[in-house]
Design a protein around this motif. Structure first.
Motif, PDB file in Angstrom:
ATOM      1  N   PRO A   6     -41.435  -4.352  29.432  1.00 25.21           N
ATOM      2  CA  PRO A   6     -40.120  -5.307  29.275  1.00 25.21           C
ATOM      3  C   PRO A   6     -40.229  -5.761  27.761  1.00 25.21           C
ATOM      4  O   PRO A   6     -39.110  -6.214  27.415  1.00 25.21           O
ATOM      5  N   GLU A   7     -41.202  -5.714  27.317  1.00 22.45           N
ATOM      6  CA  GLU A   7     -41.258  -6.330  25.744  1.00 22.45           C
ATOM      7  C   GLU A   7     -41.713  -5.510  24.878  1.00 22.45           C
ATOM      8  O   GLU A   7     -42.574  -4.561  25.322  1.00 22.45           O
ATOM      9  N   LEU A   8     -41.407  -5.359  23.925  1.00 20.87           N
ATOM     10  CA  LEU A   8     -42.017  -4.385  22.489  1.00 20.87           C
ATOM     11  C   LEU A   8     -43.065  -4.904  22.080  1.00 20.87           C
ATOM     12  O   LEU A   8     -42.988  -5.102  20.709  1.00 20.87           O
ATOM     13  N   GLN A   9     -43.975  -5.640  22.569  1.00 23.57           N
ATOM     14  CA  GLN A   9     -45.146  -6.054  22.142  1.00 23.57           C
ATOM     15  C   GLN A   9     -45.937  -4.815  21.620  1.00 23.57           C
ATOM     16  O   GLN A   9     -46.487  -3.903  22.547  1.00 23.57           O
ATOM     17  N   PRO A  10     -46.228  -4.519  20.483  1.00 21.32           N
ATOM     18  CA  PRO A  10     -47.046  -3.425  19.863  1.00 21.32           C
ATOM     19  C   PRO A  10     -48.499  -3.472  20.792  1.00 21.32           C
ATOM     20  O   PRO A  10     -49.260  -4.519  20.801  1.00 21.32           O
ATOM     21  N   LEU A  34     -52.665  -8.743  18.567  1.00 23.10           N
ATOM     22  CA  LEU A  34     -52.332  -7.708  19.058  1.00 23.10           C
ATOM     23  C   LEU A  34     -52.741  -7.377  20.265  1.00 23.10           C
ATOM     24  O   LEU A  34     -53.888  -7.603  20.809  1.00 23.10           O
ATOM     25  N   GLU A  35     -52.102  -6.612  21.239  1.00 18.84           N
ATOM     26  CA  GLU A  35     -52.472  -6.061  22.611  1.00 18.84           C
ATOM     27  C   GLU A  35     -53.561  -4.852  22.185  1.00 18.84           C
ATOM     28  O   GLU A  35     -53.258  -4.097  21.359  1.00 18.84           O
ATOM     29  N   ALA A  36     -54.511  -4.578  22.948  1.00 22.46           N
ATOM     30  CA  ALA A  36     -55.530  -3.735  22.915  1.00 22.46           C
ATOM     31  C   ALA A  36     -55.626  -2.883  24.178  1.00 22.46           C
ATOM     32  O   ALA A  36     -55.917  -3.678  25.106  1.00 22.46           O
TER      33      ALA A  36
END
Length: 212
Positions: A6-10, A34-36
């Motif tokens: 749904p989101e362009l979270q890297p 940052l997501e990991a």
């Protein structure tokens, strides 16, 4: 292998068989927002559903099963485009050269500074974001081209080949005024603001005049 997000979270993916390093990198990336996602092996990564967002892969050279370099080759063969940052405690120059020649963004030797890793990840994610934008632009352009009639596509190829309306008319057996009409329609459909714009689009698409 991918799912819509749904989101362009890297996201930064990490493949390393050392749990303590995976945890340390996860904490490092999350400390800067940052997501990991971490994996203990290359097959584990391939079996996962990956979010379809700008991302990069932090990959250890030495892994159980296929090595990091072998896995890099596998990704290329599978047409999976993701920027890779290699890390190793046993790097050498030939290994580094091989990784970079195959498209790796960076090659870090353990122990590395946190900032060096963050800089490499930032560069890699920006690289992937740009690749995704370019890919989407190409798909959009291809959709516009596919909306043209076969005759308009033919005229576009001839215009891009440098022919004048009069020459195009002679080549395909139409009246010059008809060619002008086709040309006006195709420029409008393609969203081209000028002849140069239209020629650039044709070049990107690989549309070329077929020699009679």
């Amino acid at each position: 292998m991918t799912k819509e997000a749904p989101e362009l979270q890297p996201v930064v993916f990490v493949i390393d068989d050392d749990p303590s390093l995976r945890n340390a990198l996860t904490n490092l990336f999350r400390s800067v927002g940052l997501e990991a996602e971490t994996f203990g092996s290359a097959p584990e990564f391939l079996q996962s559903e990956l979010p379809d967002v700008p991302s990069c892969l932090v990959l250890d050279i030495r892994l159980p099963g296929p090595s990091g370099l072998d896995f890099q080759s596998t990704l290329v063969q599978e047409n999976i485009h993701i920027p890779i940052i290699f890390m190793t405690g046993h790097g050498d120059i030939p290994m580094t050269v091989r990784a970079l020649k195959a498209g790796a963004v960076d090659f870090l030797t353990k122990p590395f500074r946190d900032q060096d890793m963050l800089d490499a990840v930032s560069k890699a994610i920006e690289h992937d974001r740009k690749r995704r934008e370019d890919h989407k632009a190409m798909l959009d352009l291809r959709a516009l081209f596919d909306s043209l009639t076969p005759r308009e596509q033919e005229v576009l190829a001839l215009v891009a080949g440098g022919l004048l309306n009069k020459q195009i008319a002679a080549e395909i057996g139409l009246a010059e005024i008809t060619v002008k009409i086709h040309r006006g329609h195709l420029m409008k459909k393609m969203g081209a603001r000028s002849l140069a714009d239209l020629v650039r689009m044709a070049e990107i698409l690989g549309v070329r005049r077929t020699k009679p």
